[in-house]
Design an enzyme around this catalytic site. Structure first.
Site, PDB file in Angstrom:
ATOM      1  N   ASN A  48      10.030  -7.875  -4.076  1.00 37.93           N
ATOM      2  CA  ASN A  48      10.021  -7.922  -2.614  1.00 37.93           C
ATOM      3  C   ASN A  48      11.325  -7.365  -2.068  1.00 37.93           C
ATOM      4  O   ASN A  48      12.401  -7.549  -2.645  1.00 37.93           O
ATOM      5  CB  ASN A  48       9.709  -9.323  -2.077  1.00 37.93           C
ATOM      6  CG  ASN A  48      10.572 -10.425  -2.626  1.00 37.93           C
ATOM      7  OD1 ASN A  48      11.111 -10.329  -3.726  1.00 37.93           O
ATOM      8  ND2 ASN A  48      10.717 -11.492  -1.869  1.00 37.93           N
ATOM      9  N   GLU A  50      13.294  -7.262   1.474  1.00 42.23           N
ATOM     10  CA  GLU A  50      13.327  -7.821   2.834  1.00 42.23           C
ATOM     11  C   GLU A  50      14.206  -6.971   3.751  1.00 42.23           C
ATOM     12  O   GLU A  50      14.882  -6.030   3.322  1.00 42.23           O
ATOM     13  CB  GLU A  50      13.788  -9.276   2.776  1.00 42.23           C
ATOM     14  CG  GLU A  50      12.815 -10.125   1.965  1.00 42.23           C
ATOM     15  CD  GLU A  50      13.099 -11.608   1.999  1.00 42.23           C
ATOM     16  OE1 GLU A  50      14.219 -12.023   2.388  1.00 42.23           O
ATOM     17  OE2 GLU A  50      12.174 -12.368   1.629  1.00 42.23           O
ATOM     18  N   CYS A  59       6.277  -6.795   0.316  1.00 38.59           N
ATOM     19  CA  CYS A  59       6.033  -7.704  -0.808  1.00 38.59           C
ATOM     20  C   CYS A  59       6.156  -6.961  -2.141  1.00 38.59           C
ATOM     21  O   CYS A  59       5.984  -5.733  -2.214  1.00 38.59           O
ATOM     22  CB  CYS A  59       4.640  -8.304  -0.715  1.00 38.59           C
ATOM     23  SG  CYS A  59       4.377  -9.402   0.675  1.00 38.59           S
ATOM     24  N   GLU A  61       4.087  -6.920  -4.639  1.00 41.63           N
ATOM     25  CA  GLU A  61       2.842  -6.262  -5.065  1.00 41.63           C
ATOM     26  C   GLU A  61       2.696  -4.895  -4.417  1.00 41.63           C
ATOM     27  O   GLU A  61       2.339  -3.911  -5.067  1.00 41.63           O
ATOM     28  CB  GLU A  61       1.631  -7.119  -4.669  1.00 41.63           C
ATOM     29  CG  GLU A  61       1.621  -8.508  -5.288  1.00 41.63           C
ATOM     30  CD  GLU A  61       2.318  -9.553  -4.446  1.00 41.63           C
ATOM     31  OE1 GLU A  61       3.403  -9.269  -3.869  1.00 41.63           O
ATOM     32  OE2 GLU A  61       1.798 -10.671  -4.356  1.00 41.63           O
ATOM     33  N   CYS A  93      -0.349 -12.285  -0.563  1.00 40.45           N
ATOM     34  CA  CYS A  93      -0.767 -12.407   0.832  1.00 40.45           C
ATOM     35  C   CYS A  93      -2.002 -11.523   1.064  1.00 40.45           C
ATOM     36  O   CYS A  93      -2.355 -10.666   0.244  1.00 40.45           O
ATOM     37  CB  CYS A  93       0.373 -12.022   1.767  1.00 40.45           C
ATOM     38  SG  CYS A  93       0.723 -10.251   1.819  1.00 40.45           S
ATOM     39  N   CYS A  96      -1.450  -7.683   0.898  1.00 38.97           N
ATOM     40  CA  CYS A  96      -1.378  -7.100  -0.456  1.00 38.97           C
ATOM     41  C   CYS A  96      -2.766  -7.030  -1.090  1.00 38.97           C
ATOM     42  O   CYS A  96      -3.088  -6.048  -1.777  1.00 38.97           O
ATOM     43  CB  CYS A  96      -0.422  -7.908  -1.325  1.00 38.97           C
ATOM     44  SG  CYS A  96       1.310  -7.649  -0.874  1.00 38.97           S
TER      45      CYS A  96
HETATM   46  N1  THU Z   1       6.211 -12.329  -1.087  1.00 33.00           N
HETATM   47  C1  THU Z   1       5.854 -11.393  -2.013  1.00 33.00           C
HETATM   48  O1  THU Z   1       6.617 -10.460  -2.304  1.00 33.00           O
HETATM   49  N2  THU Z   1       4.649 -11.522  -2.611  1.00 33.00           N
HETATM   50  C2  THU Z   1       3.816 -12.598  -2.468  1.00 33.00           C
HETATM   51  O2  THU Z   1       2.793 -12.665  -3.128  1.00 33.00           O
HETATM   52  C3  THU Z   1       4.161 -13.651  -1.515  1.00 33.00           C
HETATM   53  C4  THU Z   1       5.339 -13.405  -0.674  1.00 33.00           C
HETATM   54  C5  THU Z   1       7.546 -12.245  -0.491  1.00 33.00           C
HETATM   55  C6  THU Z   1       7.626 -11.777   0.922  1.00 33.00           C
HETATM   56  C7  THU Z   1       8.949 -12.389   1.344  1.00 33.00           C
HETATM   57  O3  THU Z   1       9.988 -11.514   0.945  1.00 33.00           O
HETATM   58  C8  THU Z   1       9.069 -13.659   0.542  1.00 33.00           C
HETATM   59  O4  THU Z   1       8.142 -13.522  -0.528  1.00 33.00           O
HETATM   60  C9  THU Z   1       8.756 -14.920   1.325  1.00 33.00           C
HETATM   61  O5  THU Z   1       7.534 -14.819   1.965  1.00 33.00           O
END
Ligand code: THU
Length: 138
Positions: A48, A50, A59, A61, A93, A96
């Site tokens: 991920n 941010e 994310c 994925e 989510c 994704c």
């Molecule tokens: N996140 C992912 O990268 N993949 C997931 O399956 C769930 C959430 C990340 C997004 C964000 O950077 C952090 O997790 C919190 O939501």
């Protein structure tokens, strides 16, 4: 298509490696993904990423899938392992899942259960009623 238990564990281990690169200073919730394209192609890792403008966050994925598409591997996505360092399992989510649906409706998703053992679900289980290019006017 199925994924052997040994490969399931190897993909989860690779997803943990991917999570080490996570850029998640706002959530402190590192996530890693390892995308399996078959035995003849290298794994594609994603984490991920941010942003101070929170909604720009990508994310793990989607990072892995976009990397694969950009490298010309959009037809061969067979399985994706997904881990978070702070919770088990970590399910994707909806955004994704929808991106997986675009490129790999048959993909298998591999998670860790509460004990850290692999658990596999087909995308069709995770997103049983989905929108796709088939729904667009021809
Ligand atoms: N996140 C992912 O990268 N993949 C997931 O399956 C769930 C959430 C990340 C997004 C964000 O950077 C952090 O997790 C919190 O939501």
């Amino acid at each position: 298509m199925s994924i052997s238990p040994e490969l399931q564990r190897a993909l989860l281990a690779a997803a943990h490696e991917a999570a080490a690169a996570s850029y998640s200073p706002y959530s402190n919730f590192p996530v890693g993904a390892a995308l399996y394209l078959g035995d003849d192609a290298p794994l594609v890792l994603g984490c991920n990423v941010e942003n101070a403008s929170f909604s720009m966050t990508l994310c793990a994925e989607r990072t892995a899938i976009v990397k694969a598409v950009s490298d010309g591997h959009r037809a061969n996505m067979r399985a994706i392992a997904i881990v978070a360092t702070k919770t088990r399992p970590c399910f994707p989510c909806g955004a994704c899942l929808q991106v997986m649906r675009e490129f790999a409706p048959e993909i298998l998703l591999i998670f860790e259960d509460a004990q850290g053992d692999p658990v596999v679900h087909a995308l069709s289980e995770m997103l049983p009623f989905s929108f796709s290019n088939q729904d667009l006017p021809q």
